[in-house]
Design a protein around this motif. Structure first.
Motif, PDB file in Angstrom:
ATOM      1  N   LEU B  93       0.855  -1.185   0.000  1.00 13.86           N
ATOM      2  CA  LEU B  93       0.000   0.000   0.000  1.00 13.86           C
ATOM      3  C   LEU B  93       0.890   1.233   0.000  1.00 13.86           C
ATOM      4  CD1 LEU B  93      -3.017   0.994   0.303  1.00 13.86           C
ATOM      5  CD2 LEU B  93      -2.494   1.263   2.737  1.00 13.86           C
ATOM      6  N   ALA B  94       0.719   2.069  -1.013  1.00 15.86           N
ATOM      7  CA  ALA B  94       1.537   3.277  -1.100  1.00 15.86           C
ATOM      8  C   ALA B  94       1.023   4.336  -0.128  1.00 15.86           C
ATOM      9  CB  ALA B  94       1.495   3.815  -2.538  1.00 15.86           C
ATOM     10  N   ASN B  95       1.788   5.384   0.033  1.00 16.05           N
ATOM     11  CA  ASN B  95       1.393   6.441   0.956  1.00 16.05           C
ATOM     12  C   ASN B  95       0.191   7.247   0.464  1.00 16.05           C
ATOM     13  OD1 ASN B  95       3.326   5.840   2.936  1.00 16.05           O
ATOM     14  ND2 ASN B  95       4.907   6.935   1.804  1.00 16.05           N
ATOM     15  N   ASP B  96      -0.209   7.019  -0.808  1.00 15.00           N
ATOM     16  CA  ASP B  96      -1.444   7.643  -1.299  1.00 15.00           C
ATOM     17  C   ASP B  96      -2.631   6.684  -1.149  1.00 15.00           C
ATOM     18  OD1 ASP B  96      -0.858   7.171  -4.906  1.00 15.00           O
ATOM     19  OD2 ASP B  96      -0.912   5.767  -3.230  1.00 15.00           O
ATOM     20  N   TYR B  97      -2.398   5.613  -0.376  1.00 13.93           N
ATOM     21  CA  TYR B  97      -3.436   4.629  -0.040  1.00 13.93           C
ATOM     22  C   TYR B  97      -3.918   3.809  -1.229  1.00 13.93           C
ATOM     23  CZ  TYR B  97      -3.263   7.685   3.969  1.00 13.93           C
ATOM     24  OH  TYR B  97      -2.817   8.449   5.003  1.00 13.93           O
ATOM     25  N   LYS B  98      -3.074   3.698  -2.259  1.00  9.19           N
ATOM     26  CA  LYS B  98      -3.398   2.852  -3.392  1.00  9.19           C
ATOM     27  C   LYS B  98      -2.624   1.552  -3.296  1.00  9.19           C
ATOM     28  CE  LYS B  98      -4.394   6.624  -6.604  1.00  9.19           C
ATOM     29  NZ  LYS B  98      -4.008   7.272  -7.888  1.00  9.19           N
ATOM     30  N   LEU B  99      -3.299   0.459  -3.565  1.00  8.51           N
ATOM     31  CA  LEU B  99      -2.672  -0.850  -3.565  1.00  8.51           C
ATOM     32  C   LEU B  99      -2.125  -1.183  -4.951  1.00  8.51           C
ATOM     33  CD1 LEU B  99      -5.285  -2.969  -1.578  1.00  8.51           C
ATOM     34  CD2 LEU B  99      -2.923  -2.553  -0.877  1.00  8.51           C
ATOM     35  N   SER B 100      -0.969  -1.829  -4.977  1.00 13.72           N
ATOM     36  CA  SER B 100      -0.424  -2.378  -6.215  1.00 13.72           C
ATOM     37  C   SER B 100      -0.343  -3.883  -6.035  1.00 13.72           C
ATOM     38  CB  SER B 100       0.964  -1.811  -6.504  1.00 13.72           C
ATOM     39  OG  SER B 100       0.913  -0.425  -6.726  1.00 13.72           O
ATOM     40  N   PHE B 101      -0.722  -4.605  -7.070  1.00 13.81           N
ATOM     41  CA  PHE B 101      -0.781  -6.060  -6.951  1.00 13.81           C
ATOM     42  C   PHE B 101       0.242  -6.742  -7.842  1.00 13.81           C
ATOM     43  CE2 PHE B 101      -4.457  -7.065  -4.390  1.00 13.81           C
ATOM     44  CZ  PHE B 101      -5.160  -5.875  -4.381  1.00 13.81           C
ATOM     45  N   GLY B 102       0.777  -7.854  -7.330  1.00 15.27           N
ATOM     46  CA  GLY B 102       1.539  -8.746  -8.169  1.00 15.27           C
ATOM     47  C   GLY B 102       0.578  -9.651  -8.932  1.00 15.27           C
ATOM     48  N   ALA B 103       1.125 -10.446  -9.851  1.00 11.39           N
ATOM     49  CA  ALA B 103       0.301 -11.357 -10.649  1.00 11.39           C
ATOM     50  C   ALA B 103      -0.123 -12.575  -9.850  1.00 11.39           C
ATOM     51  CB  ALA B 103       1.042 -11.776 -11.910  1.00 11.39           C
ATOM     52  N   GLY B 104       0.523 -12.778  -8.701  1.00  3.06           N
ATOM     53  CA  GLY B 104       0.097 -13.862  -7.833  1.00  3.06           C
ATOM     54  C   GLY B 104       0.885 -15.144  -7.995  1.00  3.06           C
ATOM     55  N   THR B 105       0.805 -15.974  -6.977  1.00  2.47           N
ATOM     56  CA  THR B 105       1.336 -17.337  -7.024  1.00  2.47           C
ATOM     57  C   THR B 105       0.157 -18.285  -6.885  1.00  2.47           C
ATOM     58  OG1 THR B 105       3.502 -16.769  -6.090  1.00  2.47           O
ATOM     59  CG2 THR B 105       2.771 -19.060  -5.880  1.00  2.47           C
ATOM     60  N   THR B 106      -0.027 -19.135  -7.878  1.00  2.00           N
ATOM     61  CA  THR B 106      -1.134 -20.099  -7.833  1.00  2.00           C
ATOM     62  C   THR B 106      -0.637 -21.385  -7.188  1.00  2.00           C
ATOM     63  OG1 THR B 106      -2.173 -19.156  -9.789  1.00  2.00           O
ATOM     64  CG2 THR B 106      -2.793 -21.409  -9.194  1.00  2.00           C
ATOM     65  N   VAL B 107      -1.258 -21.725  -6.083  1.00  2.00           N
ATOM     66  CA  VAL B 107      -0.830 -22.871  -5.281  1.00  2.00           C
ATOM     67  C   VAL B 107      -1.825 -24.015  -5.448  1.00  2.00           C
ATOM     68  CG1 VAL B 107      -0.507 -23.712  -2.931  1.00  2.00           C
ATOM     69  CG2 VAL B 107       0.383 -21.468  -3.583  1.00  2.00           C
ATOM     70  N   THR B 108      -1.285 -25.196  -5.678  1.00  2.00           N
ATOM     71  CA  THR B 108      -2.099 -26.418  -5.694  1.00  2.00           C
ATOM     72  C   THR B 108      -1.521 -27.372  -4.664  1.00  2.00           C
ATOM     73  OG1 THR B 108      -2.558 -26.168  -8.054  1.00  2.00           O
ATOM     74  CG2 THR B 108      -2.965 -28.334  -7.072  1.00  2.00           C
ATOM     75  N   VAL B 109      -2.343 -27.781  -3.717  1.00  2.00           N
ATOM     76  CA  VAL B 109      -1.923 -28.737  -2.698  1.00  2.00           C
ATOM     77  C   VAL B 109      -2.627 -30.053  -2.987  1.00  2.00           C
ATOM     78  CG1 VAL B 109      -1.788 -29.270  -0.247  1.00  2.00           C
ATOM     79  CG2 VAL B 109      -1.627 -26.883  -1.021  1.00  2.00           C
ATOM     80  N   ARG B 110      -1.846 -31.063  -3.291  1.00  2.00           N
ATOM     81  CA  ARG B 110      -2.387 -32.364  -3.683  1.00  2.00           C
ATOM     82  C   ARG B 110      -2.628 -33.236  -2.452  1.00  2.00           C
ATOM     83  NH1 ARG B 110       2.342 -31.683  -6.527  1.00  2.00           N
ATOM     84  NH2 ARG B 110       3.270 -33.513  -5.522  1.00  2.00           N
ATOM     85  N   ALA B 111      -3.804 -33.848  -2.413  1.00  2.00           N
ATOM     86  CA  ALA B 111      -4.168 -34.709  -1.277  1.00  2.00           C
ATOM     87  C   ALA B 111      -3.406 -36.034  -1.323  1.00  2.00           C
ATOM     88  CB  ALA B 111      -5.669 -34.970  -1.298  1.00  2.00           C
TER      89      ALA B 111
END
Lengths: 117, 111
Positions: B93-111
């Motif tokens: 969160l920047a000091n102007d209160y705006k969020l910047s997002f990454g593209a994410g990490t997609t997690v798969t947990v196998r049973a």
């Protein structure tokens, strides 16, 4: 945590029509709300900041005449996609800024999936 | 303009393994940093929020660290479960209160 709702959750429309998406903060007042767009397998991109009682501020590259934002009350912001085209098809997510108790965060709605045919 | 990078982009592990998700950001002048979870086609759920003055934050099996000066944050998930399968997003969160997002990490947990 606080609850933010969005309506509709999913909408399909014909090219050239306008679509309105509502974002509501259900249990707190939000003078500031944000609108994001997310394309498949991409990150959320901030489109605009919605300010209660004043004009929205748009990020660079976002057409303000195409994406009309109205923040008429402390709990409701609306995003209207005017003259929608297939390239506007996306996942639109809103958030509401929460600043209570020395906390600075945003609570997110569940998103609206728009498909323009 | 804040740039957020998340590595790896995807991760698949057997149930019970510990997960390490990395996030880097280019502008260290942040107010705080949040980790979110996003299930497929859904909105965001906040997992942890770290203030800029903090080094780490813990909630249950989740632990997030923050090295603001070097522009890095790491999310640790202990003893992963199939229900942890989702995309995890890092957002300073920047000091102007705006969020910047990454593209994410997609997690798969196998049973």
């Amino acid at each position: 945590g606080a609850v933010v709702s969005q309506h509709p959750s999913r909408v399909i429309c014909k090219s050239g029509t306008s679509v309105k998406i509502e974002c509501r903060s259900l249990d707190f007042q939000a003078t500031t709300m944000f609108w994001y767009r997310q394309f498949p397998k991409q990150s959320l991109m901030l489109m605009a900041t919605s300010n209660e009682g004043s004009k929205a501020t748009y990020e660079q590259g976002v057409e303000k005449d195409k994406f009309l934002i109205n923040h008429a009350s402390l709990t409701l912001s609306t995003l209207t996609v005017t003259s929608a085209h297939p390239e506007d098809s996306s996942f639109y997510i809103c958030s509401a800024r929460f600043t209570g108790g020395n906390q600075e965060t945003q609570y997110f709605g569940p998103g609206t999936r728009l498909l323009v045919l | 303009k804040q740039e957020v990078t998340q590595i790896p982009a995807a991760l698949s592990v057997p149930e019970g393994e510990n997960l390490v998700l990395n996030c880097s950001f280019t502008d260290s002048a942040i107010y705080n940093l949040q980790w979110f979870r996003q299930d497929h086609g859904k909105g965001l759920t906040s997992l942890l929020l770290i203030q800029s003055s903090q080094r780490e934050q813990t909630s249950g099996r989740l632990n997030a660290s923050l090295d603001k000066s070097s522009g890095r944050s790491t999310l640790y998930i202990a003893a992963s479960q199939p229900g942890d399968s989702a995309t995890y997003l890092c957002a300073p969160l920047a000091n102007d209160y705006k969020l910047s997002f990454g593209a994410g990490t997609t997690v798969t947990v196998r049973a």
